[in-house]
Design a protein around this motif. Structure first.
Motif, PDB file in Angstrom:
ATOM      1  N   GLN A 163      46.837  36.530  40.266  1.00  0.00           N
ATOM      2  CA  GLN A 163      46.367  35.355  40.997  1.00  0.00           C
ATOM      3  C   GLN A 163      46.193  34.160  40.066  1.00  0.00           C
ATOM      4  O   GLN A 163      46.564  33.032  40.404  1.00  0.00           O
ATOM      5  CB  GLN A 163      45.048  35.667  41.705  1.00  0.00           C
ATOM      6  CG  GLN A 163      45.193  36.617  42.888  1.00  0.00           C
ATOM      7  CD  GLN A 163      43.853  37.095  43.424  1.00  0.00           C
ATOM      8  OE1 GLN A 163      42.899  37.270  42.668  1.00  0.00           O
ATOM      9  NE2 GLN A 163      43.780  37.309  44.732  1.00  0.00           N
ATOM     10  N   LYS A 174      51.154  33.008  48.727  1.00  0.00           N
ATOM     11  CA  LYS A 174      50.427  34.049  49.422  1.00  0.00           C
ATOM     12  C   LYS A 174      50.829  35.414  48.870  1.00  0.00           C
ATOM     13  O   LYS A 174      51.986  35.647  48.532  1.00  0.00           O
ATOM     14  CB  LYS A 174      50.717  33.988  50.922  1.00  0.00           C
ATOM     15  CG  LYS A 174      50.257  32.696  51.576  1.00  0.00           C
ATOM     16  CD  LYS A 174      50.516  32.707  53.070  1.00  0.00           C
ATOM     17  CE  LYS A 174      50.053  31.413  53.705  1.00  0.00           C
ATOM     18  NZ  LYS A 174      50.224  31.415  55.180  1.00  0.00           N
ATOM     19  N   SER A 188      42.669  45.183  47.017  1.00  0.00           N
ATOM     20  CA  SER A 188      42.627  44.671  48.386  1.00  0.00           C
ATOM     21  C   SER A 188      41.404  43.788  48.600  1.00  0.00           C
ATOM     22  O   SER A 188      41.459  42.805  49.354  1.00  0.00           O
ATOM     23  CB  SER A 188      42.615  45.824  49.394  1.00  0.00           C
ATOM     24  OG  SER A 188      43.785  46.616  49.277  1.00  0.00           O
ATOM     25  N   LEU A 191      41.921  40.044  47.517  1.00  0.00           N
ATOM     26  CA  LEU A 191      42.833  39.169  48.249  1.00  0.00           C
ATOM     27  C   LEU A 191      42.064  38.095  49.020  1.00  0.00           C
ATOM     28  O   LEU A 191      40.916  38.293  49.399  1.00  0.00           O
ATOM     29  CB  LEU A 191      43.685  39.994  49.209  1.00  0.00           C
ATOM     30  CG  LEU A 191      44.574  41.063  48.564  1.00  0.00           C
ATOM     31  CD1 LEU A 191      45.275  41.886  49.650  1.00  0.00           C
ATOM     32  CD2 LEU A 191      45.583  40.453  47.619  1.00  0.00           C
ATOM     33  N   LYS A 192      42.733  36.981  49.253  1.00  0.00           N
ATOM     34  CA  LYS A 192      42.103  35.837  49.908  1.00  0.00           C
ATOM     35  C   LYS A 192      42.508  35.759  51.383  1.00  0.00           C
ATOM     36  O   LYS A 192      43.335  36.542  51.862  1.00  0.00           O
ATOM     37  CB  LYS A 192      42.477  34.554  49.162  1.00  0.00           C
ATOM     38  CG  LYS A 192      42.124  34.611  47.675  1.00  0.00           C
ATOM     39  CD  LYS A 192      42.452  33.326  46.955  1.00  0.00           C
ATOM     40  CE  LYS A 192      42.240  33.447  45.449  1.00  0.00           C
ATOM     41  NZ  LYS A 192      40.873  33.882  45.112  1.00  0.00           N
ATOM     42  N   GLU A 193      41.918  34.801  52.101  1.00  0.00           N
ATOM     43  CA  GLU A 193      42.116  34.714  53.549  1.00  0.00           C
ATOM     44  C   GLU A 193      43.575  34.482  53.945  1.00  0.00           C
ATOM     45  O   GLU A 193      44.008  34.924  55.003  1.00  0.00           O
ATOM     46  CB  GLU A 193      41.236  33.595  54.119  1.00  0.00           C
ATOM     47  CG  GLU A 193      39.747  33.928  54.092  1.00  0.00           C
ATOM     48  CD  GLU A 193      38.907  32.819  54.691  1.00  0.00           C
ATOM     49  OE1 GLU A 193      39.487  31.801  55.125  1.00  0.00           O
ATOM     50  OE2 GLU A 193      37.673  32.976  54.730  1.00  0.00           O
ATOM     51  N   ASP A 194      44.322  33.777  53.125  1.00  0.00           N
ATOM     52  CA  ASP A 194      45.729  33.514  53.440  1.00  0.00           C
ATOM     53  C   ASP A 194      46.653  34.665  53.054  1.00  0.00           C
ATOM     54  O   ASP A 194      47.857  34.604  53.309  1.00  0.00           O
ATOM     55  CB  ASP A 194      46.205  32.241  52.725  1.00  0.00           C
ATOM     56  CG  ASP A 194      45.603  30.984  53.338  1.00  0.00           C
ATOM     57  OD1 ASP A 194      45.168  31.051  54.495  1.00  0.00           O
ATOM     58  OD2 ASP A 194      45.562  29.946  52.655  1.00  0.00           O
ATOM     59  N   ASP A 195      46.102  35.710  52.433  1.00  0.00           N
ATOM     60  CA  ASP A 195      46.900  36.840  51.970  1.00  0.00           C
ATOM     61  C   ASP A 195      47.002  37.913  53.059  1.00  0.00           C
ATOM     62  O   ASP A 195      46.385  37.802  54.128  1.00  0.00           O
ATOM     63  CB  ASP A 195      46.287  37.440  50.703  1.00  0.00           C
ATOM     64  CG  ASP A 195      46.282  36.470  49.532  1.00  0.00           C
ATOM     65  OD1 ASP A 195      47.188  35.617  49.460  1.00  0.00           O
ATOM     66  OD2 ASP A 195      45.370  36.561  48.688  1.00  0.00           O
ATOM     67  N   HIS A 196      47.765  38.961  52.738  1.00  0.00           N
ATOM     68  CA  HIS A 196      47.972  40.071  53.672  1.00  0.00           C
ATOM     69  C   HIS A 196      47.849  41.390  52.914  1.00  0.00           C
ATOM     70  O   HIS A 196      48.337  41.505  51.785  1.00  0.00           O
ATOM     71  CB  HIS A 196      49.356  40.002  54.318  1.00  0.00           C
ATOM     72  CG  HIS A 196      49.621  38.714  55.032  1.00  0.00           C
ATOM     73  ND1 HIS A 196      49.441  38.561  56.391  1.00  0.00           N
ATOM     74  CD2 HIS A 196      50.050  37.506  54.577  1.00  0.00           C
ATOM     75  CE1 HIS A 196      49.753  37.335  56.746  1.00  0.00           C
ATOM     76  NE2 HIS A 196      50.132  36.667  55.668  1.00  0.00           N
ATOM     77  N   LYS A 217      39.071  40.109  53.252  1.00  0.00           N
ATOM     78  CA  LYS A 217      39.329  38.733  53.667  1.00  0.00           C
ATOM     79  C   LYS A 217      40.772  38.558  54.155  1.00  0.00           C
ATOM     80  O   LYS A 217      41.049  37.726  55.010  1.00  0.00           O
ATOM     81  CB  LYS A 217      39.075  37.780  52.493  1.00  0.00           C
ATOM     82  CG  LYS A 217      37.636  37.766  52.002  1.00  0.00           C
ATOM     83  CD  LYS A 217      37.502  36.883  50.770  1.00  0.00           C
ATOM     84  CE  LYS A 217      36.090  36.943  50.218  1.00  0.00           C
ATOM     85  NZ  LYS A 217      35.976  36.189  48.944  1.00  0.00           N
ATOM     86  N   ALA A 218      41.692  39.330  53.585  1.00  0.00           N
ATOM     87  CA  ALA A 218      43.106  39.199  53.932  1.00  0.00           C
ATOM     88  C   ALA A 218      43.380  39.731  55.338  1.00  0.00           C
ATOM     89  O   ALA A 218      42.589  40.502  55.897  1.00  0.00           O
ATOM     90  CB  ALA A 218      43.961  39.951  52.914  1.00  0.00           C
ATOM     91  N   GLU A 219      44.505  39.328  55.895  1.00  0.00           N
ATOM     92  CA  GLU A 219      44.941  39.847  57.187  1.00  0.00           C
ATOM     93  C   GLU A 219      45.457  41.268  56.998  1.00  0.00           C
ATOM     94  O   GLU A 219      46.220  41.543  56.069  1.00  0.00           O
ATOM     95  CB  GLU A 219      46.038  38.946  57.761  1.00  0.00           C
ATOM     96  CG  GLU A 219      46.338  39.185  59.227  1.00  0.00           C
ATOM     97  CD  GLU A 219      47.244  38.114  59.806  1.00  0.00           C
ATOM     98  OE1 GLU A 219      48.151  38.485  60.581  1.00  0.00           O
ATOM     99  OE2 GLU A 219      47.055  36.927  59.472  1.00  0.00           O
TER     100      GLU A 219
END
Length: 282
Positions: A163, A174, A188, A191-196, A217-219
């Protein structure tokens, strides 16, 4: 544009369908000794010890390579990796296996050049022809300090380093993280909100995530086998590409609108600067 995405794959039970360490030990008839030694030392140290024992029994590097070339892999994994790469997605590996096993398998499958980086436990063939397997983090001298991860590797620290390196490039990207094991939980969480994050369904990572999904936080996108992985991964890449292009279009529209407004202001100012018309005589 998929160039905005970095997909980070675990290796065992993610790219290949089993654990490469167990596969090599079982195929070379070392299972009984492995199970005897397992309670006495960390896994990474045990694999190094097993390579020593197998070497003493006459097993060669060539024997290990031949076993690795027979490792089972779902038929849709290779097309998934090639398709993601063709779309411009950068691919990396983060695995608690070892470099020799991973590179041997990837070379055999013709996949090594699709990955820009492989992070795993270092390994080398010594002067005696024996494979040595070392820890990624040398826990004999210092601890990485993470209670979630095994002593030889904290994947969360490696994700943080990835990162940070991406942030230095100045172009926001992302992350997609694909994994199955408990060692994949720590990264896992980073990971940030825009990540998966893509946990393999009904494997330890999936259990840990869905026991308390609010911590992630990630999808979250679950998958069960190579066919589903391919479908989900390419859907994420294509969706992200569309979102990036829409963002560019919105930005361009905003810039055009601002420019148009400026032209109108200049036009109004010019109009006010014109001489006033004389009054019409009655």
């Amino acid at each position: 544009m998929a160039g905005k995405i970095v997909a980070v794959f675990d290796f065992d039970k993610t790219i290949i369908d089993l654990d490469s360490d167990n596969w090599v030990v079982d195929e070379l008839a070392g299972t009984e000794l492995f199970n005897q030694l397992l309670p006495t030392m960390p896994w990474n140290s045990l694999m190094d010890r097993m390579m020593k024992e197998l070497h003493s029994q006459g097993k060669t590097i060539e024997d290990i390579e031949e076993v690795l070339k027979r490792v089972p892999i779902h038929p849709r994994i290779i097309p998934a990796i090639k398709s993601a790469h063709a779309l411009g997605c950068e691919l990396r590996i983060l695995s608690d296996a070892n470099m020799f096993f991973i590179e041997t398998i990837l070379n055999h499958l013709g996949l090594k050049d699709y990955f820009s980086e492989i992070n795993s436990n270092p390994s080398f063939v010594n002067e005696e022809g024996r494979l040595r397997i070392l820890p990624y983090h040398d826990f004999t001298t210092s601890s990485h300090g993470c209670r979630l991860c095994p002593p030889n590797m904290c994947k969360g620290l490696i994700i943080e380093r990835i990162q940070a390196s991406l942030a230095k490039e100045g172009d926001k990207k992302k992350l997609i993280y694909l994994g199955d094991g408990s060692g994949d939980y720590c990264p896992s969480l980073k990971l940030k909100e825009d990540d998966h994050v893509m946990p393999r369904k009904k494997f330890p990572l999936w259990d840990l995530i869905f026991s308390n999904p609010i911590r992630i936080k990630a999808e979250i996108h679950e998958w069960s086998d190579g066919e589903v992985m391919e479908k989900v991964l390419l859907q994420i890449i294509n969706k992200t590409s569309v979102e990036v292009e829409q963002g560019k279009s919105t930005c361009a529209a905003q810039l055009f609108s601002a420019s148009d407004c400026k032209l109108q202001t200049i036009s109004a100012s010019a109009h006010e600067a014109l001489p006033q018309a004389l009054p019409v005589p009655l």
